[in-house]
Design a protein around this motif. Structure first.
Motif, PDB file in Angstrom:
ATOM      1  N   ALA B   7       0.915  -1.408   0.123  1.00 43.58           N
ATOM      2  CA  ALA B   7      -0.103   0.401  -0.259  1.00 43.58           C
ATOM      3  C   ALA B   7       0.834   1.234  -0.215  1.00 43.58           C
ATOM      4  N   TYR B   8       1.886   1.125   0.959  1.00 41.37           N
ATOM      5  CA  TYR B   8       2.750   2.424   0.668  1.00 41.37           C
ATOM      6  C   TYR B   8       3.291   2.870  -0.863  1.00 41.37           C
ATOM      7  N   GLU B   9       3.903   1.934  -1.801  1.00 50.19           N
ATOM      8  CA  GLU B   9       4.544   2.229  -3.258  1.00 50.19           C
ATOM      9  C   GLU B   9       2.512   2.360  -3.776  1.00 50.19           C
ATOM     10  N   LEU B  10       1.737   1.694  -3.414  1.00 54.50           N
ATOM     11  CA  LEU B  10       1.009   2.367  -3.996  1.00 54.50           C
ATOM     12  C   LEU B  10       0.401   3.449  -3.964  1.00 54.50           C
ATOM     13  N   ILE B  11       0.426   4.298  -2.492  1.00 58.03           N
ATOM     14  CA  ILE B  11      -0.145   5.986  -2.203  1.00 58.03           C
ATOM     15  C   ILE B  11       0.863   6.363  -2.927  1.00 58.03           C
ATOM     16  N   VAL B  42       3.377   6.287   6.248  1.00 57.47           N
ATOM     17  CA  VAL B  42       2.856   5.051   6.793  1.00 57.47           C
ATOM     18  C   VAL B  42       1.570   5.314   7.621  1.00 57.47           C
ATOM     19  N   LEU B  43       2.626   6.048   8.290  1.00 56.55           N
ATOM     20  CA  LEU B  43       0.734   7.014   9.190  1.00 56.55           C
ATOM     21  C   LEU B  43      -0.863   6.746   8.464  1.00 56.55           C
ATOM     22  N   VAL B  44      -0.084   7.060   7.120  1.00 57.86           N
ATOM     23  CA  VAL B  44      -1.607   7.878   6.343  1.00 57.86           C
ATOM     24  C   VAL B  44      -2.279   6.060   5.907  1.00 57.86           C
ATOM     25  N   GLU B  45      -1.630   5.791   5.406  1.00 55.43           N
ATOM     26  CA  GLU B  45      -1.716   4.115   5.073  1.00 55.43           C
ATOM     27  C   GLU B  45      -2.505   3.415   6.382  1.00 55.43           C
ATOM     28  N   VAL B  46      -1.619   3.177   7.406  1.00 54.70           N
ATOM     29  CA  VAL B  46      -2.593   2.607   8.791  1.00 54.70           C
ATOM     30  C   VAL B  46      -3.216   3.265   9.502  1.00 54.70           C
ATOM     31  N   LEU B  49      -6.345   2.052   6.481  1.00 53.58           N
ATOM     32  CA  LEU B  49      -6.643   0.713   7.013  1.00 53.58           C
ATOM     33  C   LEU B  49      -7.160   0.606   8.388  1.00 53.58           C
ATOM     34  N   PHE B  50      -6.753   1.410   9.566  1.00 49.00           N
ATOM     35  CA  PHE B  50      -7.386   0.801  10.451  1.00 49.00           C
ATOM     36  C   PHE B  50      -8.829   1.660  10.772  1.00 49.00           C
ATOM     37  N   VAL B  51      -8.991   2.950   9.901  1.00 48.73           N
ATOM     38  CA  VAL B  51     -10.352   2.944   9.479  1.00 48.73           C
ATOM     39  C   VAL B  51     -11.234   2.122   9.409  1.00 48.73           C
ATOM     40  N   PHE B  52     -10.354   1.474   8.132  1.00 52.34           N
ATOM     41  CA  PHE B  52     -11.551   0.635   7.302  1.00 52.34           C
ATOM     42  C   PHE B  52     -11.750  -0.352   7.689  1.00 52.34           C
ATOM     43  N   VAL B 125      -2.791  -7.100  13.748  1.00 55.64           N
ATOM     44  CA  VAL B 125      -3.355  -8.433  13.460  1.00 55.64           C
ATOM     45  C   VAL B 125      -3.471  -8.114  11.016  1.00 55.64           C
ATOM     46  N   PHE B 126      -3.871  -7.021  11.126  1.00 55.24           N
ATOM     47  CA  PHE B 126      -3.998  -7.269   9.698  1.00 55.24           C
ATOM     48  C   PHE B 126      -3.019  -6.030   9.053  1.00 55.24           C
ATOM     49  N   ILE B 127      -1.897  -6.730   9.661  1.00 57.24           N
ATOM     50  CA  ILE B 127      -0.530  -5.354   8.795  1.00 57.24           C
ATOM     51  C   ILE B 127      -0.405  -6.742   7.300  1.00 57.24           C
TER      52      ILE B 127
END
Lengths: 138, 371, 382, 144
Positions: B7-11, B42-46, B49-52, B125-127
């Motif tokens: 996801a990092y590279e995707l962003i 990283v914070l944005v992607e995490v 994820l967490f919001v999702f 565990v989602f990482i």
């Protein structure tokens, strides 16, 4: 091991899963049977025993209901110039004996069942809230 | 698209696609704090994820109620929002508004800490879970091991919660949870190892990639077809890991009132509750990843490459929700087992079967290799 | 390793003690070493109340003993009074009574099985049971205006005749119920987890069951072929064709199956009753009667007397309530109020055996065994 | 044959009189002979102790036992008269385990003591309750 050799198909659970799936997909079942209570209500039968009502003209204030009430719910009180029953709903069993014993057939029970209130005092239904006039209603 | 690993590279790819990555990077380079940009991304992607995950969890609580209601010929939540969809929000508001009670005789610190220790691993565990092609926070080389290890933290927290509550029911619930988790992590791991034998890698991405493609053009190359026994064992073990009926001994409300969270209220209770559903989502995702082909699907090669992450995310979610629905459906059908029966099942039946499955897998690979 | 015994107070507020019962459990880990039920949290002094109320006034209180199945309690009390005073009951009234009691048996077993499975963690059966129960409750409401506390059966008859549309609705219920019982059986009867939880749990042999004074489905689950309806017939059960449902295993599963079978038997009885019901519209005997009211808006016929004093004497009369043998021991001194009312409640006597049944088992087994005994705390504590 | 009469034949010393309680044969038993009579009754096949009732008659207490035989489908009622000042009868718990709670309840509500009962404590009312509510001289207005 004996258990697994006997039950390895789990046929009972699979049968159960089929029954529940039938319900999810509404096969052979009514979709929902509950009602959304405050918005829709169930139909009450005409015999429903809810809050009392006293026929203003028929009641003679004889006190037979007061004597026969199992729980001491009913008291005869003065209302204007005549005597009428007063019902303490907080103690009432809703058994309907007062209706049965009334010699003048003045007592009856209505379909009003939403009787929750904020104070104990307001559960005491005096004649002003119980009386109805047959002529006016019909 | 194939080069984008996570996801990092995707962003970064998306930012580049809109032509804003270069200027932003320049600003940070000029300031000499390039690492801050990395942290921000990283914070944005995490964060996403967490919001999702939290939204999914809220949705799952709603879905659980609706599925139960459908089985039981009821409506379920109907008042808040369209068909009660906002009910989880109301529940959250209610739980936040509730008094947060700490029992007098409880061990205050551990009592307060325990919900967090349950909640954080449930998110961590989602990482390494691949939600779609290149939709993964981090493709750990030991992804599967990481998942199993992180899942093993929650029994510790449950034991802490049960012990700190100073309540007999809580303690018994906690002891049960620990016994159950320990005895089920073993068949779970053994069933997962069989997959690793096939892929030769612990990385979840590798596992998903190994399952893309079809045999004879029809049957997708999912491990469920190679490992049906393994799948059943893994599914049963993961339902036990989730602590759902028929294996919900840690809370078994008719026996132990509410098990280890009997004494919890308010937000702390909500954290246990959320962790439970996050766990449900995560474990279902793992089942999908390992046995149902993850985000791969036979039609995926025909999708335009730009849309692949989205479509694969959709595929993954559909599969995951199917597993979740199965768990809910099972919950509405079967009663709860007894703790000793569960342990019997775990140690005497599932562990030998898992070993047998491992043997079968090895045999299959050898035969496969010979051809 | 040195271990300590754990004393667990299960209840009085606990999800699966069906009310306010408390078990004091002496436990070794999860194993119950000793189980002591502690009762009395719902004691309302009904027997003392009986001494203060007239015979008619006491009938509503009998409703409140076992609020899940109140018709048999009405009937048991009324039957005792009728035996005491020698009142003849019109045939149609007896038919109506049997309809109500058998419907109530179905309702009771639905609640019993439902709450048993709820305790085992399968909430679906509970809701399904309550779904069908609702239909029966609507029938009750149609019949006597109340859903749970009926005050319907009176000495010498019943309060009102069955209303219009009652029999078709009942027939519909019977037809629906048959299919539903099939559903239940499919859902639970062969469920492996259910079998694991129920088989060989809470076993009690026939001798022990008799010795402990257990009655009803709990006794028949232990292989004693005894049903008061069959072997000491009251009302019109003599003319009906049915069998006592017996299982020999004596475990929780047998007791559960007895309940399922009894529901089917009740459906069978109801069908017969509906078919052979006499048309004569007499529902109250006029032995003590006063003149019927004129111009009654509803069909409230008050044949039964306002002042009612049976002759002095004592009577113990028992019936087969859904939970077991229900007896009323009434001593009359010839006044309008009973001198003494003793209620032999099935739940109370069946509960006696629980310490024996669960010794050495685990908490989940206690719940399974307790669920199959089927107690209602209003009935236990009175 | 009427089981009450049969009992009288077998134990003439214990049975005071026989009669009928509506349609059930009844035998009045001497208080001190109750356990013997009960043993005999159990031998006669009355395996089900249906109910134990205690009643306060102001000058004496009566304890009534209703028995039933599952094999012979017979009823039998035993009645025992207990002294009002010191109401004591023998416990039947050694013969019928079901008598345990019924006797405790009778003790609790009526105040009859059962000799030989393993655990004769209150069952329905709270521990430390004063008096026995089903006694006729029980003061209902007194706060407990």
């Amino acid at each position: 091991m004996a258990w697994i050799s006997k039950n390895w198909t789990m046929s009972g659970i699979i049968k159960g899963l089929i029954v529940t799936l039938k319900h999810v997909l509404h096969i052979g079942n009514r979709p929902t049977v509950t009602v959304q209570y405050p918005y829709e209500r169930m139909k009450l039968s005409p015999r429903f025993r809810g809050l009392h009502a006293v026929d203003e003209n028929a009641c003679i204030g004889c006190g037979i209901c007061e004597v026969n009430c199992p729980n001491g719910t009913i008291r005869i009180v003065k209302h204007n110039t005549r005597w009428y029953p007063q019902v303490n709903i907080g103690m009432c069993l809703f058994c309907g004996i007062c209706v049965d014993v009334c010699p003048m057939n003045a007592m009856k029970m209505t379909g009003n069942y939403e009787l929750a209130d904020y104070t104990r005092e307001s559960l005491i239904y005096g004649p002003d809230r119980l009386l109805f006039n047959k002529e006016v209603k019909q | 698209m194939g080069m984008i690993a996570n996801a990092y590279e995707l962003i970064i790819y998306i930012l580049e696609f809109f032509g804003v990555y270069g200027p932003i990077k320049n600003i940070f380079q000029v300031l000499g704090i390039e690492f801050v940009l990395k942290i921000i991304i990283v914070l944005v992607e995490v964060g996403i994820l967490f919001v999702f995950v939290l939204l999914t969890v809220m949705f799952l609580t709603w879905m659980e109620r609706k599925v139960v209601a459908m089985v039981q010929a009821r409506y379920g939540p109907m008042v808040t929002g369209p068909r009660g969809l906002l009910q989880p929000v109301m529940d959250g508001v209610k739980l936040i508004g509730k008094e947060d009670i700490i029992p007098e005789k409880a061990d205050r610190w551990i009592f307060t800490l325990a919900p967090f220790i349950v909640f954080i691993p449930a998110l961590l565990v989602f990482i390494p879970i691949p939600f779609g092609q290149s939709l993964i926070i981090s493709d750990l080389r030991v992804g599967l091991l990481y998942i199993i290890a992180i899942s093993a933290v929650s029994p510790v927290a449950i034991l802490l919660a049960g012990w700190a509550s100073n309540n007999k029911y809580s303690l018994m619930g906690a002891m049960r949870a620990v016994a159950q988790d320990i005895s089920y992590t073993i068949p779970l791991a053994l069933a997962a190892i069989a997959i690793v034998l096939f892929t030769g890698s612990l990385s979840t991405v590798d596992i998903v990639n190994a399952q893309s493609g079809t045999w004879f053009g029809i049957i997708p190359k999912w491990f469920i077809f190679l490992q049906p026994l393994g799948f059943i064992l893994f599914l049963i073990a993961s339902i036990a890991e989730m602590g759902r009926i028929p294996f919900d001994f840690q809370e078994s409300e008719s026996e132990l009132v509410a098990g280890f969270f009997t004494e919890y209220s308010g937000m702390k209770f909500a954290m246990f509750f959320l962790a439970e559903y996050a766990h449900l989502f995560a474990v279902s995702g793992i089942v999908v990843t390992l046995f149902l082909g993850g985000w791969s699907f036979p039609i995926l090669p025909f999708v335009p490459p730009m849309l692949v992450p989205l479509v694969s995310l959709g595929v993954f979610l559909v599969k995951t929700y199917a597993v979740i629905f199965f768990a809910m459906w099972l919950r509405d059908t079967v009663p709860r087992m007894r703790i000793d029966q569960l342990l019997n099942l775990g140690w005497k039946i599932m562990v030998p079967l898992a070993l047998l499955n491992l043997l079968l897998a090895g045999f299959l690979i050898t035969v496969w290799g010979a051809f | 390793m040195e271990t300590d015994e754990l004393i667990v107070n299960m209840g009085p507020v606990h999800p699966s003690t069906h009310g306010v019962l408390r078990f004091r459990l002496r436990m070794d880990g999860e194993i119950i070493k000793e189980c002591t039920p502690v009762l009395g949290y719902l004691h309302r002094g009904t027997e003392k109340l009986g001494e203060m109320k007239t015979y008619l006034q006491f009938i509503p209180y009998t409703d409140r003993l076992d609020y899940v199945s109140a018709f048999p309690y009405n009937y048991a009390f009324v039957k005792a009074v009728e035996e005491l005073a020698g009142i003849e009951v019109p045939l149609r009234a007896e038919y109506i009574r049997v309809i109500t009691m058998e419907l109530n048996r179905i309702v009771n077993h639905l609640v019993s099985i439902g709450s048993l499975l709820m305790d085992l963690g399968a909430s679906t059966m509970m809701l399904w049971g309550f779904r069908e129960r609702e239909n029966a409750l609507q029938l009750f409401e149609k019949l006597c205006g109340a859903r749970m506390t009926f005050n319907y059966i009176k000495p010498g008859g019943v309060r009102e005749d069955i209303p219009e549309g009652f029999i078709p609705q009942l027939n519909e219920f019977l037809k629906d119920m048959e299919k539903r019982i099939e559903d239940y059986e499919q859902l639970i009867n062969s469920n492996e987890i259910f079998l694991m939880r129920m088989k060989n749990i809470g076993v009690i042999s026939a001798e022990e069951a008799i010795n402990y004074g257990m009655t009803g489905p709990t006794l028949r689950g232990s292989g004693v072929n005894y049903d008061l309806r069959k072997y000491e017939p009251y009302s019109i059960y003599r003319d009906l064709d049915f069998r006592a449902c017996v299982r020999n295993e004596g475990d929780s599963y047998a007791r559960y199956l007895v309940r399922i079978d009894e529901m089917k038997e009740s459906l069978h009885i109801l069908r017969q009753v509906v078919d052979t019901m006499p048309e004569a519209k007499i529902v109250s005997s006029a032995k003590y009667g006063i003149a019927p009211m004129t111009g009654a808006p509803s069909a409230v016929s008050t044949y039964f007397p306002r002042i009612f004093a049976p002759p002095a004497g004592e009577v113990y009369s028992r019936i087969e309530a859904p939970k077991g043998e229900l007896g009323f021991y009434i001593i009359s001194d010839g006044t309008t109020k009973p001198y003494r009312v003793k209620i032999r409640s099935p739940s109370f006597c069946n509960l006696t055996a629980i310490p024996k049944m669960v010794q050495g088992l685990k908490i989940p087994d206690l719940i399974a065994a307790f669920g199959t005994i089927d107690v209602v705390l209003g009935d236990v504590d009175r | 044959m009427n089981p009450a009469e049969e009992l009288k034949q077998k134990l003439p010393a214990a049975v005071v009189s026989t009669g009928m309680q509506v349609n059930k044969p009844m035998a009045v038993i001497k208080t001190e002979e109750l356990l013997n009579a009960a043993r005999k009754v159990k031998e006669m096949g009355f395996d089900h102790l249906s109910v134990i009732t205690g009643t306060d008659y102001n000058d004496h207490f009566e304890v009534v036992y209703n028995f039933f035989s599952y094999n012979n489908k017979q009823n039998l009622v035993l009645k025992v008269i207990a002294d009002h000042d010191k109401p004591e009868v023998d416990s039947l718990t050694s013969l019928w385990k079901g008598a345990d709670w019924l006797e405790r309840e009778t003790y609790d509500l009526v105040g009859i003591r059962f000799n030989g009962h393993p655990n004769l404590v209150r069952i329905l009312l709270a521990e430390g309750w004063m008096g026995h509510p089903l006694q006729k001289d029980y003061d209902m207005m007194r706060r407990k």
